[in-house]
Design a protein around this motif. Structure first.
Motif, PDB file in Angstrom:
ATOM      1  N   ILE A 164      36.062  12.058  40.734  1.00 27.31           N
ATOM      2  CA  ILE A 164      36.974  13.234  41.009  1.00 27.31           C
ATOM      3  C   ILE A 164      38.363  12.555  40.451  1.00 27.31           C
ATOM      4  O   ILE A 164      38.920  13.768  39.886  1.00 27.31           O
ATOM      5  N   SER A 165      38.743  11.602  40.521  1.00 34.35           N
ATOM      6  CA  SER A 165      40.243  10.975  39.894  1.00 34.35           C
ATOM      7  C   SER A 165      40.118  11.164  38.662  1.00 34.35           C
ATOM      8  O   SER A 165      41.274  11.918  37.906  1.00 34.35           O
ATOM      9  N   GLU A 166      39.007  10.939  37.805  1.00 34.08           N
ATOM     10  CA  GLU A 166      39.104  11.231  36.319  1.00 34.08           C
ATOM     11  C   GLU A 166      39.194  12.560  35.991  1.00 34.08           C
ATOM     12  O   GLU A 166      39.958  12.950  35.296  1.00 34.08           O
ATOM     13  N   ILE A 167      38.412  13.461  36.685  1.00 32.22           N
ATOM     14  CA  ILE A 167      38.251  14.853  36.341  1.00 32.22           C
ATOM     15  C   ILE A 167      39.702  15.448  36.691  1.00 32.22           C
ATOM     16  O   ILE A 167      40.247  16.376  35.966  1.00 32.22           O
ATOM     17  N   GLU A 168      40.379  15.194  37.891  1.00 32.11           N
ATOM     18  CA  GLU A 168      41.669  15.579  38.100  1.00 32.11           C
ATOM     19  C   GLU A 168      42.886  15.565  37.222  1.00 32.11           C
ATOM     20  O   GLU A 168      43.635  16.079  36.973  1.00 32.11           O
ATOM     21  N   LYS A 169      42.602  14.338  36.256  1.00 35.04           N
ATOM     22  CA  LYS A 169      43.528  13.842  35.119  1.00 35.04           C
ATOM     23  C   LYS A 169      43.357  14.855  34.077  1.00 35.04           C
ATOM     24  O   LYS A 169      44.324  14.835  33.178  1.00 35.04           O
ATOM     25  N   LEU A 170      42.225  15.820  33.906  1.00 35.55           N
ATOM     26  CA  LEU A 170      42.152  16.748  32.791  1.00 35.55           C
ATOM     27  C   LEU A 170      43.010  18.045  32.999  1.00 35.55           C
ATOM     28  O   LEU A 170      43.336  18.085  33.986  1.00 35.55           O
ATOM     29  N   ASN A 171      43.267  18.497  31.948  1.00 32.88           N
ATOM     30  CA  ASN A 171      43.969  19.558  31.681  1.00 32.88           C
ATOM     31  C   ASN A 171      43.174  20.958  31.530  1.00 32.88           C
ATOM     32  O   ASN A 171      42.608  21.276  30.574  1.00 32.88           O
ATOM     33  N   PRO A 172      43.249  21.816  32.662  1.00 28.69           N
ATOM     34  CA  PRO A 172      42.409  23.121  32.537  1.00 28.69           C
ATOM     35  C   PRO A 172      42.956  24.118  31.553  1.00 28.69           C
ATOM     36  O   PRO A 172      42.201  24.903  31.165  1.00 28.69           O
ATOM     37  N   LYS A 173      44.192  23.793  31.104  1.00 31.18           N
ATOM     38  CA  LYS A 173      44.820  24.794  29.955  1.00 31.18           C
ATOM     39  C   LYS A 173      45.340  23.940  28.938  1.00 31.18           C
ATOM     40  O   LYS A 173      46.683  23.723  28.946  1.00 31.18           O
ATOM     41  N   PRO A 174      44.619  23.477  27.954  1.00 27.88           N
ATOM     42  CA  PRO A 174      44.981  22.510  27.081  1.00 27.88           C
ATOM     43  C   PRO A 174      46.230  22.945  26.259  1.00 27.88           C
ATOM     44  O   PRO A 174      47.030  22.377  25.651  1.00 27.88           O
ATOM     45  N   GLY A 175      46.323  24.285  25.910  1.00 29.87           N
ATOM     46  CA  GLY A 175      47.282  24.962  25.075  1.00 29.87           C
ATOM     47  C   GLY A 175      48.631  24.825  25.960  1.00 29.87           C
ATOM     48  O   GLY A 175      49.613  24.685  25.077  1.00 29.87           O
ATOM     49  N   GLY A 176      48.675  24.957  27.023  1.00 31.67           N
ATOM     50  CA  GLY A 176      50.009  24.755  27.960  1.00 31.67           C
ATOM     51  C   GLY A 176      50.359  23.588  27.708  1.00 31.67           C
ATOM     52  O   GLY A 176      51.653  23.319  28.111  1.00 31.67           O
ATOM     53  N   SER A 177      49.690  22.479  27.684  1.00 31.22           N
ATOM     54  CA  SER A 177      50.370  21.090  27.481  1.00 31.22           C
ATOM     55  C   SER A 177      51.049  20.761  26.155  1.00 31.22           C
ATOM     56  O   SER A 177      51.791  19.771  25.896  1.00 31.22           O
ATOM     57  N   PHE A 178      50.944  21.782  25.134  1.00 32.02           N
ATOM     58  CA  PHE A 178      51.722  21.613  23.919  1.00 32.02           C
ATOM     59  C   PHE A 178      53.370  21.838  24.048  1.00 32.02           C
ATOM     60  O   PHE A 178      53.786  22.946  24.450  1.00 32.02           O
ATOM     61  N   SER A 179      54.033  20.825  23.840  1.00 33.33           N
ATOM     62  CA  SER A 179      55.513  20.803  23.787  1.00 33.33           C
ATOM     63  C   SER A 179      56.239  21.970  23.345  1.00 33.33           C
ATOM     64  O   SER A 179      57.198  22.614  23.700  1.00 33.33           O
ATOM     65  N   GLY A 180      55.615  22.399  22.031  1.00 33.87           N
ATOM     66  CA  GLY A 180      56.244  23.394  21.310  1.00 33.87           C
ATOM     67  C   GLY A 180      56.160  24.878  21.889  1.00 33.87           C
ATOM     68  O   GLY A 180      56.670  25.727  21.484  1.00 33.87           O
ATOM     69  N   SER A 181      54.896  25.025  22.837  1.00 33.97           N
ATOM     70  CA  SER A 181      54.860  26.233  23.317  1.00 33.97           C
ATOM     71  C   SER A 181      55.431  26.596  24.683  1.00 33.97           C
ATOM     72  O   SER A 181      55.364  27.634  25.170  1.00 33.97           O
ATOM     73  N   ARG A 182      56.222  25.435  24.945  1.00 31.65           N
ATOM     74  CA  ARG A 182      57.010  25.545  26.353  1.00 31.65           C
ATOM     75  C   ARG A 182      58.311  26.529  26.232  1.00 31.65           C
ATOM     76  O   ARG A 182      58.882  26.288  25.167  1.00 31.65           O
ATOM     77  N   VAL A 183      58.412  27.407  27.207  1.00 30.46           N
ATOM     78  CA  VAL A 183      59.690  28.109  27.192  1.00 30.46           C
ATOM     79  C   VAL A 183      60.873  27.480  28.160  1.00 30.46           C
ATOM     80  O   VAL A 183      60.532  27.327  29.209  1.00 30.46           O
ATOM     81  N   THR A 184      61.892  27.189  27.362  1.00 24.65           N
ATOM     82  CA  THR A 184      62.867  26.291  28.445  1.00 24.65           C
ATOM     83  C   THR A 184      63.778  27.609  29.032  1.00 24.65           C
ATOM     84  O   THR A 184      64.067  28.092  28.631  1.00 24.65           O
ATOM     85  N   GLU A 185      63.542  27.208  30.589  1.00 28.53           N
ATOM     86  CA  GLU A 185      64.192  28.126  31.441  1.00 28.53           C
ATOM     87  C   GLU A 185      65.560  27.435  31.901  1.00 28.53           C
ATOM     88  O   GLU A 185      65.541  26.342  32.360  1.00 28.53           O
ATOM     89  N   ASN A 186      66.603  28.153  31.601  1.00 25.21           N
ATOM     90  CA  ASN A 186      67.981  27.607  31.941  1.00 25.21           C
ATOM     91  C   ASN A 186      68.488  28.725  33.337  1.00 25.21           C
ATOM     92  O   ASN A 186      68.903  29.815  32.822  1.00 25.21           O
ATOM     93  N   ILE A 187      68.538  28.238  34.301  1.00 23.21           N
ATOM     94  CA  ILE A 187      68.833  29.024  35.536  1.00 23.21           C
ATOM     95  C   ILE A 187      70.326  28.938  35.733  1.00 23.21           C
ATOM     96  O   ILE A 187      70.877  27.617  36.001  1.00 23.21           O
TER      97      ILE A 187
END
Length: 488
Positions: free
Chosen positions: A252-275
């Motif tokens: 379970i510990s190994e599976i919990e380390k996996l990313n269910p949304k691999p595209g979301g982990s790409f740093s270039g796709s993140r939107v920087t939110e500045n409140i």
């Protein structure tokens, strides 16, 4: 038979200035700054200043009554314009003689952002590392273009084959696309990209991990018993694979380390939110102090150049038709500038008095930061305190943030309904949710509490709440049902 008659009817009509004010009030600081820039570009009679001065002086301009009647559609006769209303005898305008106490921290500082490569562009760049013929490259690029932002390929192979033929003129078959998908796309980074579902995504990520006993067992469980694993039927897994609880915990510990949304982990796709907080609350000598973000008080004034144009028109003896048309245009722009500056002033006052009422209503919370001290508060409570309409209060609270000693908070989160405890006292639903969250966090995860037991526990604590209400609050807190909270 036709006949005429008179009929009296009362109706409400919002003036353009009122509509403009309502739109400005609902804008948060960053959107307000953008709207301000647009107005400065559109209206040459409106000017800003880089000096940290309070450039608005209401006495400089006509009263509200002077321009409320003008709807922008009336015909203006140049001879009827009182030029003196727009001119000032002072060499130095009043706005330059006024000062404020804004801090340098209120300066608009722009932070440079690095130009990042997009998620899909990064995948296309990776394709260049593979040796492919022209057709294979075209198919691979088309498949990459079909991957969504989460990293999943949610289109069927047959759909892509047909789409390539009809739109791109690329003729291939399902077998070729499947081969390229498995041998090329599934080898791209991040691991799991191009999966058709969650099960395949997790298997692809496990495949790229260093082989261990736990990884091998996790791969078998996800491949063979994915449904049982997602439903947390751990007893069934223990029996089927004849493993211990410790072994299953490692899986379970190994599976919990996996990313269910691999595209979301790409740093270039993140939107920087500045409140950017619209208000700041500080505790000074045991008292609360409220300030409005200085960026909501822009430095604006009416253009002196336009005033000089009017002075020139006034002094000229021969007033041509072109000059009369020009002075009409100038008056319209000056009126628009005055209305906008006045609307900004009213916006500042409305924001401040409304937030001040909220601060005093929730005084105990802002003083100590204890969320259990948040009182039940609805829009009508604040509207009655400040004498404004409920819709106006809603516009102020929506999308606005306040910086407190306990973090930056969304203002509308302070509004909540009231419920009565066992002593007949009104308590906020926020308080009940906080207690519910604490109870769930402290539960035995091997035997998580169902909603009916949670209802009993809260009843013992003095909050008689029905089971369905517990379920509603739990969903609002984004907490899953008891079965999904189970851990071994």
């Amino acid at each position: 038979m036709l006949k005429q008659n008179l009929q009296f009817k009362l109706s409400q009509k919002l003036s353009p200035q009122q509509i403009q004010l309502m739109k400005l009030i609902q804008l948060p600081t960053q959107a307000f700054e953008q709207r301000l820039k647009e107005e400065l570009v559109e209206n040459p009679a409106l000017e800003g200043s880089t000096d940290q001065e309070e450039l608005y002086e209401k006495e400089e301009f006509d009263s509200q009554d002077d321009y409320d009647e003008y709807d922008g559609n009336e015909s203006i006769e140049a001879d009827d314009i009182n030029i003196d209303e727009y001119l000032s005898d002072d060499e130095i305008p009043d706005y330059k003689l006024a000062a404020n106490n804004y801090s340098d921290d209120d300066d608009d500082r722009e932070s440079p952002l690095a130009a990042a490569v997009s998620f899909h562009q990064d995948l296309l760049n990776q394709l260049q590392t593979f040796i492919l013929n022209d057709t294979e490259m075209e198919v691979a690029e088309f498949v990459v273009g079909s991957i969504d932002d989460d990293g999943y390929l949610r289109r069927s192979i047959q759909d892509m084959v047909d789409d390539m033929a009809f739109t791109q003129g690329i003729y291939t078959d399902e077998k070729t696309v499947e081969r390229i998908l498995k041998s090329i796309i599934h080898e791209l980074e991040p691991s799991g990209v191009g999966a058709r579902d969650l099960q395949e995504c997790l298997l692809l990520q496990l495949k790229h991990k260093t082989p261990t006993e736990s990884i091998a067992l996790a791969t078998r469980i996800i491949d063979e018993q994915f449904d049982a694993f997602t439903k947390k039927h751990y007893e069934k897994l223990l029996t089927k694979y004849s493993i211990s609880q410790d072994q299953l915990k490692k899986v379970i510990s190994e599976i919990e380390k996996l990313n269910p949304k691999p595209g979301g982990s790409f740093s270039g796709s993140r939107v920087t939110e500045n409140i950017v907080p619209d208000f700041m609350i500080r505790v000074v000598d045991g008292e609360l102090e409220l300030t409005l973000n200085g960026r909501n008080a822009p430095t604006l004034h009416v253009s002196r150049d336009y005033q000089e144009m009017l002075q020139t028109y006034k002094d000229s003896r021969d007033k041509s038709a072109a000059q009369k048309d020009a002075v009409q245009f100038i008056k319209q722009k000056l009126d628009s500038a005055k209305w906008f500056i006045d609307a900004i002033k009213q916006r500042q006052e409305t924001l401040f008095v409304t937030m001040n009422a909220i601060m005093h209503f929730q005084y105990d919370y802002f003083l100590e930061g204890d969320e259990l001290k948040i009182k039940p508060m609805i829009l009508k409570d604040i509207a009655d305190m400040v004498g404004l309409d409920i819709s106006t209060v809603s516009r102020v609270a929506n999308s606005k943030y306040v910086e407190t000693p306990y973090g930056t908070k969304l203002i509308k989160e302070f509004f909540s309904e009231a419920m009565k405890n066992d002593q007949g006292e009104d308590v906020s639903t926020l308080e009940i949710k906080k207690i519910l969250k604490t109870v769930i966090e402290d539960e035995d995860k091997s035997k998580p509490l169902p909603d009916d037991q949670l209802a009993e526990i809260l009843k013992e604590k003095g909050y008689p709440i029905a089971r369905r209400t517990i379920a509603k609050y739990r969903e609002q807190l984004d907490i899953p049902v008891a079965r999904m909270r189970k851990k071994i």
